[in-house]
Design an enzyme around this catalytic site. Structure first.
Site, mmCIF file in Angstrom:
data_model
loop_
_atom_site.group_PDB
_atom_site.id
_atom_site.type_symbol
_atom_site.label_atom_id
_atom_site.label_comp_id
_atom_site.label_asym_id
_atom_site.label_seq_id
_atom_site.Cartn_x
_atom_site.Cartn_y
_atom_site.Cartn_z
ATOM 1 N N GLU A 113 88.783 23.171 -17.876
ATOM 2 C CA GLU A 113 87.408 23.683 -17.948
ATOM 3 C C GLU A 113 87.315 24.826 -18.961
ATOM 4 O OE1 GLU A 113 85.441 24.808 -14.215
ATOM 5 O OE2 GLU A 113 84.308 26.291 -15.366
ATOM 6 N N CYS A 152 82.441 18.343 -3.350
ATOM 7 C CA CYS A 152 81.226 19.053 -3.773
ATOM 8 C C CYS A 152 80.353 18.049 -4.527
ATOM 9 C CB CYS A 152 81.606 20.194 -4.699
ATOM 10 S SG CYS A 152 82.463 19.572 -6.173
#
Ligand code: SF4
Length: 329
Positions: free
Chosen positions: A137, A23
């Site tokens: 995260e 990505c």
């Protein structure tokens, strides 16, 4: 397999998902380490795995990157790169205290969630962060406003949620979750907290949802779906789950082609192949070559979206690259 034993005779085929693999955020993070190595020279320290992929980490190590868990392991004054998953504000403070030159490779789509967390915390909201406990995260995002954020790790955690004011609650999420499971978690939260607000825009990123969408399209036709990705890659693990939920008879996660067990393919006619957002396509090509040796030579690429998004390198690195170019004249 002889030339004569063609696909039409074996009836074996591969459905190759697109989009798959890298990505924009991963591409930027890997380039950041590569450019920093070229500009400043080895070693370059990287806090945590830059992206969750074994092959990428090994390749960067071979070029001179040193992966560490915490800033304390980085020599004072050295350069450290923060990974694509983002860090809590205290990590910047620690780096400053050790006079480290910090380059932040946090994906801009993770940074967006951090900004949302800061904004809602400043407005004194309770923030329900949907995500997996212990994931880097989530640790980074929660660190933006620990007093305001509570983690909701899937639909079964909803019962434990308590808030100060049910009229002032918002949910945010990790970027790499299962879209469907997150919708289920939100529905359960809304039963409990009808005035729960949604994030200003989707927190699950385009790459995660696109990769899940195409896997759903092919899964029901597949006897087995092979996902290329590492076990600590949240979005890769989700792809196996999504494939199974969408009707694939079996699903397996592999880092490398040689991990494919021939027994998985014994009765298979259609194999689905995809890869997580941190996986370079050369690993998928190796899987296809491996499958071809077992007669799966007919490869059909199924495309549900074309991705064109790119992110520019971190400001601090761009500035130094520009200065170096100017110095060279
Ligand atoms: S998976 Fe999504 S959030 Fe994570 S690095 Fe890629 S684009 Fe960014």
């Amino acid at each position: 397999m002889t030339e004569a034993e063609t696909t039409s005779q074996t009836g074996k085929r591969v459905l190759l998902a697109k989009p798959r693999g890298y990505c924009a955020g991963v591409d930027r993070a890997v380039q950041t380490v590569e450019e920093a190595l070229k500009l400043y020279g080895a070693p370059i320290y990287v806090r945590k795995q830059i992206v969750h992929n074994k092959h990428v980490v090994r390749t960067l190590e071979a070029k001179g990157a040193i992966f560490v868990e915490e800033n304390e392991e980085v020599p004072e004054g050295a350069t450290v790169i923060f990974s694509a998953h983002g860090v809590a504000p205290e990590v910047y403070e620690q780096a400053k205290a050790r006079a480290l030159k910090a380059i932040d490779a946090t994906c801009p789509l993770v940074t967006k969630v951090h900004q949302e967390a800061r904004r809602f915390a400043a407005e004194d909201y309770d923030i329900l962060l949907i995500g997996h406990e212990g994931h880097e995260e989530v640790i980074g995002t929660a660190g933006e406003a620990p007093a305001h954020i509570q983690l909701v790790d899937g639909p079964d955690s909803v019962d434990k949620v308590t808030v100060r004011d049910p009229e002032k609650v918002v949910w945010l999420s990790q970027t790499t979750l299962s879209v469907d499971e997150t919708l289920e978690t939100v529905a359960r939260l809304k039963q409990k907290l009808p005035l729960l607000q949604s994030p200003p825009s989707d927190d699950i990123c385009y790459a995660t949802s696109n990769r899940q969408h195409v896997v759903k399209e092919i899964a029901a036709e597949c006897d087995v779906v092979i996902v290329v990705g590492s076990r600590n890659s949240s979005n890769s693990v989700r792809l196996v789950e999504v494939a199974l939920d969408a009707g694939a008879r079996a699903g397996h996660l592999v880092d490398f082609a040689h991990e494919i067990d021939e027994a998985w393919l014994a009765d298979a006619r259609t194999v689905g192949v995809t890869s997580g957002a941190s996986v370079p396509d050369e690993l998928v090509q190796q899987v296809l070559a491996h499958l071809a040796e077992w007669g799966f030579t007919d490869v059909e690429e199924i495309t549900t979206a074309n991705e064109r998004l790119t992110f520019s390198l971190p400001q601090e690195l761009k500035r130094d690259l520009k200065a170096a170019a100017a110095a060279r004249g």
